[in-house]
Enzyme design. Structure first.
Site, PDB file in Angstrom:
ATOM      1  N   GLU A  13       0.833  -1.199   0.000  1.00 14.16           N
ATOM      2  CA  GLU A  13       0.000   0.000   0.000  1.00 14.16           C
ATOM      3  C   GLU A  13       0.874   1.257   0.000  1.00 14.16           C
ATOM      4  O   GLU A  13       1.055   1.893   1.023  1.00 14.16           O
ATOM      5  CB  GLU A  13      -0.937  -0.018   1.215  1.00 14.16           C
ATOM      6  CG  GLU A  13      -2.049   0.957   1.133  1.00 14.16           C
ATOM      7  CD  GLU A  13      -3.157   0.699   2.149  1.00 14.16           C
ATOM      8  OE1 GLU A  13      -4.006   1.586   2.282  1.00 14.16           O
ATOM      9  OE2 GLU A  13      -3.184  -0.361   2.787  1.00 14.16           O
ATOM     10  N   LYS A  55      -2.160  -2.301  -3.391  1.00 13.91           N
ATOM     11  CA  LYS A  55      -3.348  -1.559  -2.949  1.00 13.91           C
ATOM     12  C   LYS A  55      -3.061  -0.053  -3.018  1.00 13.91           C
ATOM     13  O   LYS A  55      -2.876   0.605  -2.007  1.00 13.91           O
ATOM     14  CB  LYS A  55      -3.733  -1.982  -1.530  1.00 13.91           C
ATOM     15  CG  LYS A  55      -5.100  -1.501  -1.127  1.00 13.91           C
ATOM     16  CD  LYS A  55      -5.510  -2.047   0.224  1.00 13.91           C
ATOM     17  CE  LYS A  55      -6.872  -1.492   0.594  1.00 13.91           C
ATOM     18  NZ  LYS A  55      -7.128  -1.586   2.007  1.00 13.91           N
TER      19      LYS A  55
END
Length: 173
Positions: A13, A55
């Site tokens: 992420e 992500k």
């Protein structure tokens, strides 16, 4: 790699914030630099890319940018950024919706899945505000609203499922 050695799937992420008045072009530049660095570090540390999920945020102009971006423009820049930086070994991209509304995020995801992509990744959402905001707002902690909240969650899940296939009709859910 430590997570993978323990049988877990790392969710990569990279945080690229949307604060500011920067253009979508500038956002793409920064994301590309960050993603290149992330994947270089993963390679240097022996991370098995086939066992990871990315992500990221969608490529959008800054929150204070005077030029709004259409879903198609966000999709085009987001896909281009992925194609330029994400190895094909990564099996999936689970977008954060960031500061987009549920409907805007669904429209952007739908537009991404309508674009013919070079990369083989599945492009979808992570469990985020694009799925749960209306549900949580509908429920509001009131047990009597649980049924309505479940219906709101189901509607967003359907919308995002359709967007994942590139078949979402705006406002249909």
């Amino acid at each position: 790699r430590t997570l993978q050695e323990q049988g877990l799937v790392p969710l990569l992420e990279p945080a690229v914030l949307s604060e500011g008045a920067h253009s979508i072009e500038r956002a793409a530049e920064v994301q590309e630099r960050v993603y290149v660095d992330v994947f270089r570090a993963l390679a240097e540390n022996g991370v098995f890319l086939e066992g990871c999920l990315l992500k990221p945020s969608m490529t959008t102009p800054g929150d204070d940018c005077p030029e709004a971006a259409t879903a198609e423009l966000v999709a085009a820049y987001s896909v281009r950024t992925l194609e330029r930086t994400v190895p094909s070994a990564v099996p999936g991209v689970c977008f954060n919706s960031g500061t987009l509304s549920e409907e805007e995020a669904s429209l952007c995801l739908d537009a991404m899945n309508r674009i013919e992509r070079k990369g083989p990744w599945s492009v979808t959402f992570g469990f985020s505000s694009s799925l749960q905001a209306t549900c949580a707002q509908t429920w509001g902690g009131d047990p009597d609203r649980a049924g309505a909240a479940q219906q709101a969650l189901l509607a967003r899940a359907r919308a995002n499922g359709e967007a994942n296939l590139g078949k979402y009709a705006p406002g249909s859910q």
